[in-house]
Design a protein around this motif. Structure first.
Motif, PDB file in Angstrom:
ATOM      1  N   THR A  82      40.364  36.462  50.872  1.00 63.47           N
ATOM      2  CA  THR A  82      41.003  35.311  51.523  1.00 63.47           C
ATOM      3  C   THR A  82      41.613  34.355  50.498  1.00 63.47           C
ATOM      4  O   THR A  82      42.423  33.503  50.842  1.00 63.47           O
ATOM      5  N   GLU A  83      41.200  34.507  49.215  1.00 66.66           N
ATOM      6  CA  GLU A  83      41.661  33.597  48.170  1.00 66.66           C
ATOM      7  C   GLU A  83      42.781  34.182  47.324  1.00 66.66           C
ATOM      8  O   GLU A  83      43.708  33.478  46.918  1.00 66.66           O
ATOM      9  N   GLN A  84      42.695  35.488  47.024  1.00 66.77           N
ATOM     10  CA  GLN A  84      43.674  36.130  46.157  1.00 66.77           C
ATOM     11  C   GLN A  84      43.916  37.567  46.613  1.00 66.77           C
ATOM     12  O   GLN A  84      43.081  38.169  47.289  1.00 66.77           O
ATOM     13  N   THR A  85      45.050  38.109  46.196  1.00 73.95           N
ATOM     14  CA  THR A  85      45.297  39.535  46.381  1.00 73.95           C
ATOM     15  C   THR A  85      44.520  40.278  45.295  1.00 73.95           C
ATOM     16  O   THR A  85      44.729  40.028  44.102  1.00 73.95           O
ATOM     17  N   ILE A  86      43.623  41.155  45.691  1.00 78.94           N
ATOM     18  CA  ILE A  86      42.740  41.829  44.744  1.00 78.94           C
ATOM     19  C   ILE A  86      43.348  43.173  44.340  1.00 78.94           C
ATOM     20  O   ILE A  86      43.654  44.012  45.188  1.00 78.94           O
ATOM     21  N   THR A  87      43.506  43.379  43.040  1.00 78.76           N
ATOM     22  CA  THR A  87      44.079  44.625  42.525  1.00 78.76           C
ATOM     23  C   THR A  87      43.075  45.763  42.557  1.00 78.76           C
ATOM     24  O   THR A  87      43.406  46.894  42.941  1.00 78.76           O
ATOM     25  N   ALA A  88      41.840  45.490  42.149  1.00 79.69           N
ATOM     26  CA  ALA A  88      40.807  46.530  42.110  1.00 79.69           C
ATOM     27  C   ALA A  88      39.430  45.874  42.018  1.00 79.69           C
ATOM     28  O   ALA A  88      39.308  44.675  41.721  1.00 79.69           O
ATOM     29  N   ILE A  89      38.418  46.673  42.284  1.00 81.59           N
ATOM     30  CA  ILE A  89      37.024  46.236  42.175  1.00 81.59           C
ATOM     31  C   ILE A  89      36.364  47.033  41.059  1.00 81.59           C
ATOM     32  O   ILE A  89      36.511  48.257  40.987  1.00 81.59           O
TER      33      ILE A  89
END
Length: 301
Positions: free
Chosen positions: A53-60
């Motif tokens: 909800t805060e950032q676009t996540i590239t990977a975990i």
């Protein structure tokens, strides 16, 4: 700027953070580790959902205990028995929809030190993590060495002390003699005849007061670790040896360990005149798992 989620799954807590591509932790927190694998996965899903909800996540990036294969399959899972024999990478990707990389916790710590810590500039080193047991990450020519079955670096399994030669030979291992809980505290509690200690710092305090059992406990503890390190030095010849885990922040620990290594080395004519790598504390401490897991994710993606 790319953003990543770092998850450091330990036997007691899951530390997690939002990390940018430079290795800066923007937010971090921790929750208690459930004894049930399904609850751990559900909690991970909640953590990821919040960060999305805060950032676009590239990977975990995930740091996990046990023997972890490169494809995310958990041959073992340390204290998390429900993780034995599952593909953790696939489980997390299925629940989050985000590409995930899973790395052994000690290897993650070694990656972190290579990226942001005291291994910067070194190409051949190992990182030994001392806690309840002992883990390790071995880096050769800038790459984690995994071995033929993914279990290289399991330093805690080395036999270093003759504690019991009749049965339960794991009691002779580095994890059972040189770890903080199974080694130092267990030795003190077994020999003191006093109420059990749960904090290694108390042993150091007692040793400062010349308590004989505390002094003997530290000598046993240092001897076990020093033997393990010397074995690795002559086998691998690293440029530097980094020690992680909570006890590594105690300067008395590093001083005592260095003295024991020097003592054992001086009494062995085969290695007396050899140049050994410096032994020093890891830099990143409690953040190593998060940062190392993200570094591994960046490399893989």
């Amino acid at each position: 700027m790319k953003y990543y989620i770092g998850l450091d799954i330990g036997g007691t807590t899951i530390k997690y953070g939002l990390v940018d591509e430079t290795g800066k932790i923007l937010e971090k927190d921790a929750i208690k580790t459930s004894i049930k694998g399904e609850e751990i996965l559900q909690n991970i899903e909640k953590i990821v959902k919040q960060f999305k909800t805060e950032q676009t996540i590239t990977a975990i990036g995930v740091s996990a205990p046990g023997i972890v294969q490169q494809d995310g399959f958990m041959t073992t899972g340390g204290a998390i028995k429900d993780f034995f024999g599952i593909n953790l990478k696939q489980e997390i990707e299925k629940r989050t929809g985000i590409i995930t990389t899973v790395e052994n916790d000690a290897n993650a710590a070694a990656f972190a030190e290579q990226w942001q810590g005291n291994a910067v500039g070194f190409h051949n080193y190992y990182c030994m993590v001392i806690g309840t047991g002992i883990g390790g990450g071995l880096v050769i020519n800038d790459q984690i060495y995994r071995g033929g079955h993914g279990m290289a670096g399991e330093f805690g399994m080395m036999s270093v002390m003759n504690v019991n030669n009749d049965q339960n030979l794991e009691l002779n291992s580095l994890s059972f003699t040189g770890a903080t809980v199974f080694g130092l505290l267990n030795y003190y509690n077994h020999h003191s005849g006093k109420p059990k200690l749960t904090d290694a710092r108390v042993v150091y305090d007692l040793a400062d007061k010349k308590d004989e059992v505390a002094l003997a406990s530290l000598d046993f503890f240092y001897t076990a670790i020093a033997k393990g390190i010397i074995n690795l030095m002559v086998a691998v010849d690293p440029e530097i040896v980094l020690i992680g885990g909570g006890i590594s922040v105690n300067p008395k620990f590093i001083t005592g360990l260095r003295a024991k290594i020097a003592d054992l080395k001086s009494r062995n004519s085969d290695v007396r005149d050899l140049t050994f790598a410096e032994v020093k504390p890891a830099k990143l401490h409690n953040d190593a798992g998060i940062i190392g897991a993200v570094y591994r994710a960046i490399q893989a993606n």
